[in-house]
Motif scaffolding. Structure first.
Motif, PDB file in Angstrom:
ATOM      1  N   ASN A  93       0.855  -1.179   0.000  1.00 37.36           N
ATOM      2  CA  ASN A  93       0.000   0.000   0.000  1.00 37.36           C
ATOM      3  C   ASN A  93       0.896   1.235   0.000  1.00 37.36           C
ATOM      4  N   PRO A  94       0.777   2.100  -0.981  1.00 40.62           N
ATOM      5  CA  PRO A  94       1.664   3.261  -1.033  1.00 40.62           C
ATOM      6  C   PRO A  94       1.407   4.272   0.075  1.00 40.62           C
ATOM      7  N   SER A  95       0.324   4.095   0.800  1.00 43.15           N
ATOM      8  CA  SER A  95      -0.020   5.079   1.816  1.00 43.15           C
ATOM      9  C   SER A  95       0.116   4.478   3.208  1.00 43.15           C
ATOM     10  N   SER A  96       0.657   5.303   4.095  1.00 42.12           N
ATOM     11  CA  SER A  96       0.658   4.932   5.507  1.00 42.12           C
ATOM     12  C   SER A  96      -0.460   5.637   6.247  1.00 42.12           C
ATOM     13  N   ILE A  97      -1.296   6.327   5.481  1.00 40.34           N
ATOM     14  CA  ILE A  97      -2.386   7.103   6.072  1.00 40.34           C
ATOM     15  C   ILE A  97      -3.729   6.410   5.864  1.00 40.34           C
ATOM     16  N   ASP A  98      -3.963   5.936   4.644  1.00 42.21           N
ATOM     17  CA  ASP A  98      -5.275   5.401   4.293  1.00 42.21           C
ATOM     18  C   ASP A  98      -5.198   3.932   3.919  1.00 42.21           C
ATOM     19  N   GLU A  99      -6.233   3.161   4.342  1.00 42.63           N
ATOM     20  CA  GLU A  99      -6.417   1.820   3.808  1.00 42.63           C
ATOM     21  C   GLU A  99      -6.883   1.924   2.361  1.00 42.63           C
ATOM     22  N   ARG A 100      -6.807   0.821   1.643  1.00 41.41           N
ATOM     23  CA  ARG A 100      -7.399   0.777   0.311  1.00 41.41           C
ATOM     24  C   ARG A 100      -8.116  -0.564   0.147  1.00 41.41           C
ATOM     25  N   SER A 101      -9.073  -0.564  -0.738  1.00 38.46           N
ATOM     26  CA  SER A 101      -9.866  -1.786  -0.922  1.00 38.46           C
ATOM     27  C   SER A 101     -10.312  -1.904  -2.367  1.00 38.46           C
ATOM     28  N   ILE A 116     -16.747 -10.168  -3.274  1.00 39.99           N
ATOM     29  CA  ILE A 116     -16.098  -9.994  -1.970  1.00 39.99           C
ATOM     30  C   ILE A 116     -15.299  -8.696  -1.982  1.00 39.99           C
ATOM     31  N   THR A 117     -15.034  -8.196  -0.797  1.00 38.68           N
ATOM     32  CA  THR A 117     -14.220  -6.978  -0.648  1.00 38.68           C
ATOM     33  C   THR A 117     -12.863  -7.355  -0.078  1.00 38.68           C
ATOM     34  N   LEU A 118     -11.841  -6.959  -0.798  1.00 37.89           N
ATOM     35  CA  LEU A 118     -10.477  -7.125  -0.311  1.00 37.89           C
ATOM     36  C   LEU A 118     -10.021  -5.785   0.254  1.00 37.89           C
ATOM     37  N   THR A 119      -9.698  -5.757   1.525  1.00 40.66           N
ATOM     38  CA  THR A 119      -9.234  -4.532   2.196  1.00 40.66           C
ATOM     39  C   THR A 119      -7.773  -4.688   2.576  1.00 40.66           C
ATOM     40  N   GLN A 120      -6.975  -3.719   2.140  1.00 36.99           N
ATOM     41  CA  GLN A 120      -5.561  -3.734   2.505  1.00 36.99           C
ATOM     42  C   GLN A 120      -5.298  -2.604   3.488  1.00 36.99           C
ATOM     43  N   GLY A 121      -4.666  -2.923   4.598  1.00 35.78           N
ATOM     44  CA  GLY A 121      -4.401  -1.932   5.635  1.00 35.78           C
ATOM     45  C   GLY A 121      -3.328  -0.920   5.248  1.00 35.78           C
ATOM     46  N   ARG A 122      -3.146   0.024   6.129  1.00 37.20           N
ATOM     47  CA  ARG A 122      -2.112   1.045   5.901  1.00 37.20           C
ATOM     48  C   ARG A 122      -0.726   0.415   5.953  1.00 37.20           C
ATOM     49  N   ASN A 123       0.152   0.958   5.149  1.00 41.12           N
ATOM     50  CA  ASN A 123       1.527   0.470   5.133  1.00 41.12           C
ATOM     51  C   ASN A 123       2.310   1.123   6.272  1.00 41.12           C
ATOM     52  N   ASN A 124       3.425   0.554   6.602  1.00 40.75           N
ATOM     53  CA  ASN A 124       4.337   1.214   7.523  1.00 40.75           C
ATOM     54  C   ASN A 124       4.813   2.517   6.895  1.00 40.75           C
ATOM     55  N   GLU A 125       4.939   3.565   7.708  1.00 41.35           N
ATOM     56  CA  GLU A 125       5.352   4.867   7.180  1.00 41.35           C
ATOM     57  C   GLU A 125       6.784   4.791   6.670  1.00 41.35           C
ATOM     58  N   SER A 126       6.991   5.344   5.486  1.00 42.00           N
ATOM     59  CA  SER A 126       8.339   5.418   4.923  1.00 42.00           C
ATOM     60  C   SER A 126       8.566   6.821   4.383  1.00 42.00           C
ATOM     61  N   LEU A 127       9.787   7.278   4.520  1.00 46.63           N
ATOM     62  CA  LEU A 127      10.117   8.636   4.099  1.00 46.63           C
ATOM     63  C   LEU A 127      11.604   8.691   3.781  1.00 46.63           C
ATOM     64  N   ASP A 128      11.932   9.200   2.615  1.00 47.10           N
ATOM     65  CA  ASP A 128      13.336   9.349   2.241  1.00 47.10           C
ATOM     66  C   ASP A 128      13.452  10.461   1.216  1.00 47.10           C
ATOM     67  N   VAL A 129      14.658  10.979   1.059  1.00 41.74           N
ATOM     68  CA  VAL A 129      14.927  12.027   0.078  1.00 41.74           C
ATOM     69  C   VAL A 129      16.000  11.533  -0.883  1.00 41.74           C
ATOM     70  N   SER A 130      15.982  12.074  -2.084  1.00 43.83           N
ATOM     71  CA  SER A 130      16.894  11.588  -3.116  1.00 43.83           C
ATOM     72  C   SER A 130      18.345  11.916  -2.804  1.00 43.83           C
ATOM     73  N   THR A 131      18.578  12.956  -2.053  1.00 40.56           N
ATOM     74  CA  THR A 131      19.932  13.270  -1.613  1.00 40.56           C
ATOM     75  C   THR A 131      19.849  13.937  -0.260  1.00 40.56           C
TER      76      THR A 131
END
Length: 413
Positions: A93-101, A116-131
């Motif tokens: 899940n690209p978001s650590s804020i919102d679930e998606r389904s 059926i509904t497939l619900t994927q939870g929020r991902n662990n928060e990740s943050l990085d910069v290119s340099t």
């Protein structure tokens, strides 16, 4: 028969999910009004926010096929017959804020559908910069970096010589950092901190090289006369600078600081002593890394210099005297002194000349009440703050012989 079919139709199916997958609910398997012997039983699926796989158990008595639903979901297999376990694989899940389904539709060959509904939870928060390190030249400019994130982020820190295209955003993004020109002699540094919702952070360390500073002075040496007046030298280059002198009793500065190129003016007082004196004027760049010195030497004063007097219009009792003078300082008084012996001084007979001033001039005087037939020694003199200067002796002889009382009843000598 109807009751039996109903029981067959609601027979349970199970859903096995790998990697923390859980069962949340069971979809309705009633097909009221649908004339078919097909039956299928499935359950909704809940999965974690990372890249994960789960097993969807289909309990059916018929052939079926599956609509995969979303691009971030892979279903394998997508069709089959009867009871089967289908592997569901999700991307992170690209978001650590919102679930998606998403919804997955399973359709039997006879047209029976289960959603059926497939619900994927929020991902662990990740943050990085290119340099994490940026460096600017002395002229400043702008540099762009990217932020890789699955959360909301804000940027804090920096310095007044830096600006940002934006200081907040969500998920991936890019920011442009603009640096002003560095007009100082110092390298400067700053830090931006990119912070996520849940405490993740990345620092961007920014540096800017110092200005390439040059500074010279012209001239580096000034020879000054004893008479006080204004002198100057020129500061050249591109530095910010300050000026100081190692003496202040006989020297004043009209400039204490400046930028780039400018004159520095110095005013000297009279040097009334006979000794030369020296001052050092230091020009120092704002960082202290560059220093230039102008050395000022002020000559010592001398007593006035005078030309040998010239006598004209000599009679028995009078004579006119003329001389010129030059002085290292302003003259304050002057005249002529005379006697019947060589090297007269102001302690002998004197004729004072009015309005003697400046550093050069002419002295003229009329001598009266002289004795005829006498030889006189005369010297011109002028006083300044350093003392009295005398000319060389000059002589002249009044006309006639030594007179009796009837000829010069009141002689000076």
């Amino acid at each position: 028969m109807i009751l039996l079919k109903r029981r067959q139709f609601i027979a349970s199916v199970t859903l096995a999910c790998a990697m923390a997958t859980s069962v949340t609910s069971c979809t309705s398997n009633d097909d009221e009004g649908l004339a078919s012997t097909d039956y299928m039983k499935v359950h909704d699926v809940v999965m974690g926010g990372n890249h994960e796989s789960a097993s969807l158990h289909i309990d059916a008595n018929c052939g079926w096929h599956i609509n995969e639903g979303e691009t971030w979901l892979t279903v394998n297999p997508t069709q089959g017959n009867g009871v089967a376990d289908v592997e569901l694989t999700t991307g992170a899940n690209p978001s650590s804020i919102d679930e998606r389904s998403c919804q997955i539709t399973i359709t039997s060959d006879g047209g029976v559908k289960r959603v059926i509904t497939l619900t994927q939870g929020r991902n662990n928060e990740s943050l990085d910069v290119s340099t994490r390190t940026l460096s600017f030249g002395e002229g400043g400019g702008e540099l762009t970096l990217t932020i890789s994130s699955n959360t909301q982020w804000t940027i804090t820190g920096g310095a007044d010589w830096l600006s940002l295209s934006t200081d907040k955003g969500t998920d991936n993004g890019s920011i442009t950092i603009v640096a002003k020109a560095n007009n100082t002699e110092y390298e400067r540094n700053a830090v931006f901190t990119v912070s996520g919702n849940s405490g993740s952070a990345a620092q961007i360390n920014i540096s800017q090289v110092a200005k390439n500073v040059t500074m010279t002075i012209e001239p580096e040496r000034i020879d000054a006369v004893a008479k006080g007046r204004e002198y100057s030298f020129q500061v050249l280059g591109n530095a910010d600078w300050s000026v100081s002198a190692d003496v202040t009793t006989w020297l004043t500065l009209d400039t204490r600081s400046g930028q780039n190129e400018a004159p520095v003016r110095i005013t000297l007082s009279d040097n009334v002593t006979s000794e030369a004196r020296i001052a050092n004027i230091r020009v120092t760049s704002s960082s202290g890394r560059l220093e230039r010195t102008c050395v000022i030497t002020q000559a010592g004063a001398t007593v006035p210099s005078l030309t040998q007097p010239v006598a004209t219009g000599i009679t028995r009792y009078e004579a006119s005297l003329q001389s010129t003078f030059t002085s290292s300082l302003d003259a304050t008084e002057g005249g002529f002194c005379y006697s019947l012996t060589p090297a007269p001084t102001i302690n002998d007979k004197t004729v004072t000349v009015e309005n003697v001033s400046g550093q050069s001039g002419e002295l003229t005087a009329l001598f009266t009440g002289l004795t005829s037939g006498k030889t006189y020694y005369v010297r011109a003199w002028v006083r300044n703050a350093n003392g009295i200067g005398y000319s060389a002796d000059a002589t002249f002889t009044t006309k006639g012989t030594v007179p009796g009382e009837e000829e010069n009843p009141t002689p000076n000598l």
